[in-house]
Each structure stands twice: as structure tokens, then as C-alpha cells.
Design a protein around this motif. Structure first.
Motif, short mmCIF file in Angstrom:
data_model
loop_
_atom_site.label_atom_id
_atom_site.label_comp_id
_atom_site.label_asym_id
_atom_site.label_seq_id
_atom_site.Cartn_x
_atom_site.Cartn_y
_atom_site.Cartn_z
N MET A 34 16.55 72.81 34.58
CA MET A 34 15.64 71.65 34.60
C MET A 34 14.98 71.47 35.97
O MET A 34 15.64 71.41 36.99
N SER A 66 13.45 65.64 30.98
CA SER A 66 12.99 66.21 29.71
C SER A 66 13.67 65.47 28.57
O SER A 66 14.91 65.47 28.47
N THR A 113 13.56 66.38 25.52
CA THR A 113 14.14 67.40 24.64
C THR A 113 15.57 67.72 25.05
O THR A 113 16.49 67.79 24.23
#
Length: 634
Positions: free
Chosen positions: A521, A525, A527
Motif C-alpha cells: 500500500m 484503499s 478495496t
């Protein structure tokens, strides 16, 4: 591989100590003498015993006969006292048989009586009973300790069934010779020699001593009894053997040499007197009454450890023949005798003794030079020759394992890790294992600053416990540096000591995928947040531990990429949130940057962390102002 057994090849200039002991025995000129060769386990007591025997055998003008008595060999088989009596008697009678033609009738009769007396004591059960102690004025009660009568030359280390068979065969043969010798005497002479049924036990034992001393004088030999491995015995066997010696001590033409760890013998004495309050002086006095001349095996210093390592490598060098190796050994021992005036046994000296020194041997000599100081000073090795051999044998085994399993490993990395495994702090070693297991590339990156500090970089933080002692500081400074190396292969071939636990062993396949996402990362996010939320709480907890281990490597807390993963986890689980808050609350003030404030101010848990930061008195002005501004905004 290097043999763990005692050796006649002196690699560290110990022969001079053996020569001194031999001089004392010969110089006694038939007067009784007892010597104790003491030292810790593995320092070379048995080798010193062999060197002493070699030195005595080389002496001219004195006829010496040896009895090698290994109490450990026969433990739990027979009685130590009786076995020692039979062993000594067998040797004396064997000499009498050889010199039969030159002995007087009286001498033959005395020699023949020895076996008769031992046999009688055996049959009456006196040799191993409380009565033996009474009639010899002993103070320690006996035990049935174990053993079989034997003569020297059988003991080469580990006891096998073959060893015991040989021992029994020679013992039976020795008794047979004695009985044949005894049978040649007339019945009335046997009776006169002390086999009469009316003889008291005390008189029988005293007669045995008198006949033994007179026989040794008649044969004109000095009997040297070498007692080894006493410190390997159980306390009762050790004490029984020492008590058996009292029957023979202070007889003319005898010398007793005992090789044992003095501390183990003292403990055996304490164990025996379990119901009596003994102070250290009384224990010391007991041992001192048996030993007239104590000889301690010298501990190895850095010079000797370096020489020992180099000579072990020389002995394993296939390109050198036996003659060359012996010449090098003699030169090294001579040089060791000159270290007090500045002589050195180092890579330059030893390689100069080897014509066209092979590159592989040169590398090993250099290795010996680097690791000798650590093997000398480490509390877990302290220059112990047996431990050094085992260290090298373990290294050889792991090198072979890497070759067979086609694992690419630098031998110097193996050496450094093996040193750490053997001598380092277990928590520090576990920390390194965790770092390697949790790293994507097998690096222990946390070592970088410590290795730099140990090499003189004063800008790096000082070493902290458990890394700040002498061993770890020296270990960190050794080449090669490990922080930037993939250590998985080296740890894999050493897994017999520490298991390799990978992420796949602890996490499900879904959790492993989420962990990989978190580590990649670069920003927040939704997701990834959704994938984290799908995991069970135990898996989130394990992933949080791994992420926080990675976060420990950060030294500046502005907006490091690992913060994205920490925020994602904290938002998915109250347990993960608590762990992240606790971690950030422990970050040193000098590592906290103003850039972290906007990120943390977006969540309730983040604002709690900022409040804890603000309570510190050593926060930078810039960071303090940023926190204050964020508080007004919110």
C-alpha cells in the motif's frame, strides 16, 4: 569432520606440562606419588594423560608399567574397588610371569599370592563391602559401582559392545595366567602367602599391600596407574573409585594419575555426605588428601585458540602429507612458546609454513583469525577445545547440507550465524529469526544501524540490551555484515536448532494475500479495507503483529508507507486498533514529524495518539504546533 576423541598430537603446546608431570614421577625414584590432572569438561585432560604416558615411555633408565583404568567404562557392571584391585594385580602378575626365570622363589610366591588374596576378598565379598572400608580405616561407605577388570590400551572413547568383549577376554586371560602362576606354588606356600582360612580381613588386606610393594621392588618397576573419565561417572562410582585408590596409595614404586573435573569430584563428595553439613574446606581437604601434586590443564587464550583452529584446518587439508602437517605442528608449538615475548601465530605465520598455500586454506586461516577472539571470550565456549571442534563439525555439516540440497549459502555467513546461535542471547537470536521470517526478501534490516555502530559510526543509536554486551558488539562488527543479505538459506540449513516459521505456516491463503496487499500500500484503499474486514479477528491480530514488526524498522514518523497498512487494520478491528495505538504511543519523540498529524487527526484513535504526543515534554515545536492546529480545526 574432526574426531572428538583424545589425541597424542599436541596442537597447543601442552607437551611441556606433560613433561613436568613425567619429571615428577621419575624424580620420585620409587617413592609413592599421586597427581591430579584437572580442568573443565572438554579442555583436554585425556589428551594430557596420553601425552604424559608418551613422555614417560620415552624416558630411559626407568622401567615403567602402565595400568589404564576407566571407571566410566564399567559403571553398573561390577564393583569399582575389586575391579581396580584385579586390574593392578593382573599387570603386576603379567610382569612376574615375563620375569619368572630371574625372580627368586620368595618373589614368585609373593606375586602368586596377589591373585590368591584378591580372589579370596572377592569370594568373601570384602572387596566391595562395608567391611573393606572398616578394615582399611575408610570413612566413606561403599557402593556397588560397576566394572570389569581390564588392562590398558582398550579405551578409545565411546564404549561399544566390542569394547566390553575385549575387556572381558583380557580380564579372563589375565586371571588365567595368574591362576596358572599360582598353581605352580605348593599348597603349603599358598597358605603361607596368605590364603589360609584363619587369616583375618584386616591382615589379608595388609598382606596384600605388603606383597604388592615387595613384588614391585623385586621386579624393579614403577607402576603408573592412569585413572580417566572419573568426572563422567555417577557420584557413587567416582567416590568408590577414589576410595579404592586408598588401598594402593603411598605404596613405594607406585604413581597414581587421576584426570577429572575437580568441581565434579567435589560435588560427588557433597552428594555422598548428603546428611552431613560440609563446608568447602572439608570438601577440599578430602580431595587434597588423595592428590599430592595438582596439575591444571591451562585454559586456552586467544593465541592458543587461533593456533588450534588453524591446526585443525591444516589437519583437514588434503594437499598436505603427514610429514608436512607434523612439521607445521612442531613449528606452531614452538612459536606458541614464544608468545610471551611477542611471537604470534597468525595467518601470515602459518601460511608461510605451507608451500604454495592453497587459496581455500588461506581463507580458512583468515576465518580462524577473525573468530578466535569470540571463541576465546564467549561464556558459552571459553576456548574449550572440544566445543571448538563441535562448532567446526556443525559448520561442516551445514555446509554439506547446503551443497546436497543445492542451497546457495556463503560459508562466512554460516559461520557468523552459527557463532550467534551458539554464543548469543536467545532473545536476540529470536528477534533476528522473526525479522527474517517476516521479511519479503529474507533480510534482517534492523541489524543495519547496530552493525554500523559497532564498526565505529557514532551517528547511529547506541546498542541497547541485549545487544550492548561485549559478545554482541564483537559479533556485529564481524564481516560480513548481515543486514543487507538474504539469510533464509543459511537459517534453513540450520533448522535443526531453530525451526523456520514462514507466513504460510501461520496464515490462511486469503490472509497471506491481504498481508501482501497491506505491505504494498502506498496510500489508503477502500478495496484493501474491505479485504481486511473479511478476515477473522485472530488472522487480523496475526497480520497486525507482522505489520508492526515491519513498522519497527521506521526511524521517521511523518507519512511512512507502512502507516497506510496500520490505519487499515485499526479501522477493521478493535484489537488491531489497540495494538496500533500502543505502538504509536511508544514511538520516540525525536522520530515524530509534523507530517503525521493530518493523517492521525482523521480518526478517533488517531486523535487519542496525538493527545498522548502533546503530553510529552520533549516534542519538537513544529510538531506541537501542528497538533494544536489540528485540534482547533476538529
Amino acid at each position: 569432520m574432526w574426531s572428538d576423541n583424545e589425541t597424542l598430537r599436541d596442537l597447543v603446546n601442552f607437551s611441556h606440562v606433560a613433561e613436568i608431570a613425567a619429571e615428577r614421577i621419575v624424580g620420585a625414584k620409587g617413592e609413592p606419588i599421586s597427581l591430579g590432572i584437572s580442568g573443565d569438561w572438554g579442555v583436554g585432560k585425556s589428551s594430557m594423560m596420553k601425552l604424559l604416558r608418551t613422555s614417560l615411555e620415552a624416558r630411559e633408565g626407568v622401567d615403567i608399567r602402565f595400568v589404564e583404568f576407566n571407571a566410566w567404562l564399567y559403571q553398573s557392571y561390577d564393583d569399582a574397588r575389586a575391579a581396580l584391585m584385579e586390574t593392578i594385580t593382573a599387570t603386576v602378575v603379567e610382569q612376574a610371569v615375563e620375569k619368572k626365570e630371574t625372580l627368586s622363589a620368595a618373589a614368585r610366591k609373593r606375586a602368586a599370592s596377589l591373585f590368591g588374596r584378591v580372589k579370596k576378598l572377592r569370594l568373601l565379598g570384602i572387596a566391595g563391602s562395608a567391611l573393606f572400608d572398616y578394615v582399611t580405616q575408610g570413612q566413606i561407605m561403599p557402593w556397588v559401582a560397576g566394572g570389569m577388570a581390564t588392562m590398558g590400551g582398550l579405551f578409545d572413547g565411546d564404549v561399544t559392545g566390542d569394547d566390553l568383549k575385549k575387556v572381558k577376554e583380557l580380564a579372563v586371560d589375565g586371571m588365567k595366567k595368574g591362576e596358572e602362576f599360582l598353581d605352580e606354588e605348593k599348597p603349603e606356600e599358598k597358605a603361607e602367602a596368605g590364603t589360609a582360612e584363619t587369616e583375618t580381613p584386616r591382615k589379608a588386606i595388609q598382606a596384600f599391600r605388603d606383597d604388592l610393594e615387595a613384588t614391585l621392588a623385586e621386579l624393579n618397576i614403577t607402576l603408573v596407574v592412569l585413572i580417566d573419565d572419573l568426572d563422567r561417572c555417577l557420584p557413587k562410582t567416582a567416590i568408590a573409585t577414589l576410595e579404592a585408590m586408598r588401598l594402593f596409595l603411598f605404596l613405594k614404586h607406585t604413581a597414581f594419575v587421576i584426570a577429572a573435573d575437580e568441581g565434579m569430584i567435589r560435588q560427588a563428595v557433597r552428594t555422598h555426605f548428603d546428611d552431613v553439613a560440609l563446608n568447602d574446606d572439608l570438601v577440599t581437604n578430602y580431595f587434597d588428601k588423595l592428590i599430592q601434586l595438582p596439575i591444571r590443564v591451562p585454559p586456552l587464550g586467544t593465541h592458543e585458540v587461533r593456533a588450534y583452529l588453524m591446526m585443525l584446518f591444516i589437519d583437514n587439508e588434503a594437499s598436505l602429507d603427514a610429514g608436512q602437517k607434523e612439521a607445521i605442528r612442531l613449528a606452531v608449538c614452538l612459536r606458541l612458546g614464544e608468545t610471551w615475548k611477542g611471537g604470534r601465530v597468525d595467518k601470515a605465520f602459518v601460511s608461510g609454513l605451507v608451500p604454495n598455500c592453497p587459496s581455500g586454506l588461506l581463507n580458512r586461516l583468515a576465518l580462524a583469525e577473525r573468530i578466535a577472539p569470540i571463541l576465546t571470550t564467549s561464556p558459552n565456549v571459553r576456548g574449550n577445545p572440544r566445543l571448538i571442534k563441535r562448532f567446526l563439525n556443525t559448520l561442516s555439516m551445514r555446509t554439506s547440507m547446503a551443497r546436497i540440497q543445492k542451497v546457495t549459502v556463503d560459508e562466512e555467513v554460516l559461520v557468523k550465524l552459527l557463532l550467534f546461535e551458539r554464543c548469543g542471547d536467545k532473545d536476540a537470536y529470536a528477534e533476528m529469526l522473526r525479522a527474517v521470517n517476516e521479511s519479503e526478501d529474507g533480510y534482517a534490516e534492523f541489524l543495519a544501524d547496530m552493525e554500523a555502530r559497532s564498526r565505529g559510526d557514532e551517528t547511529k543509536p547506541p546498542l541497547e540490551k541485549p545487544w550492548n554486551d561485549a559478545f554482541h558488539a564483537n559479533w556485529l562488527s564481524l564481516d560480513p555484515a548481515l543486514a543487507g543479505r538474504d539469510l533464509r538459506g543459511a537459517l534453513y540449513v540450520g533448522r535443526e536448532s531453530h525451526p523456520i516459521i514462514s507466513r504460510a505456516d501461520e496464515l490462511s491463503s486469503d490472509a497471506i494475500e491481504v498481508l501482501d496487499m497491506l505491505l504494498r500500500m502506498n496510500s489508503s484503499s477502500s478495496t484493501v479495507d474491505a479485504e481486511v474486514a473479511r478476515l477473522t479477528n485472530p488472522e487480523i491480530g496475526r497480520i497486525t503483529d507482522k505489520i508492526l514488526s515491519k513498522a519497527k524498522q521506521e526511524t521517521a514518523w511523518g507519512t511512512p508507507t507502512i502507516l497506510n497498512a496500520m490505519q487499515s487494520l485499526a479501522g477493521a478491528s478493535p484489537v488491531a486498533e489497540a495494538s496500533v495505538v500502543a505502538f504509536l504511543s511508544e514511538v520516540p519523540s525525536n522520530q515524530i514529524k509534523a507530517g503525521i498529524v493530518p493523517r492521525l487527526s482523521q480518526t478517533d484513535w488517531g486523535r487519542r495518539v496525538l493527545t498522548s504526543f502533546l503530553a510529552r515534554g520533549d516534542l519538537t515545536t513544529q510538531t506541537r504546533k501542528a497538533i494544536a492546529a489540528a485540534g482547533k480545526t476538529n
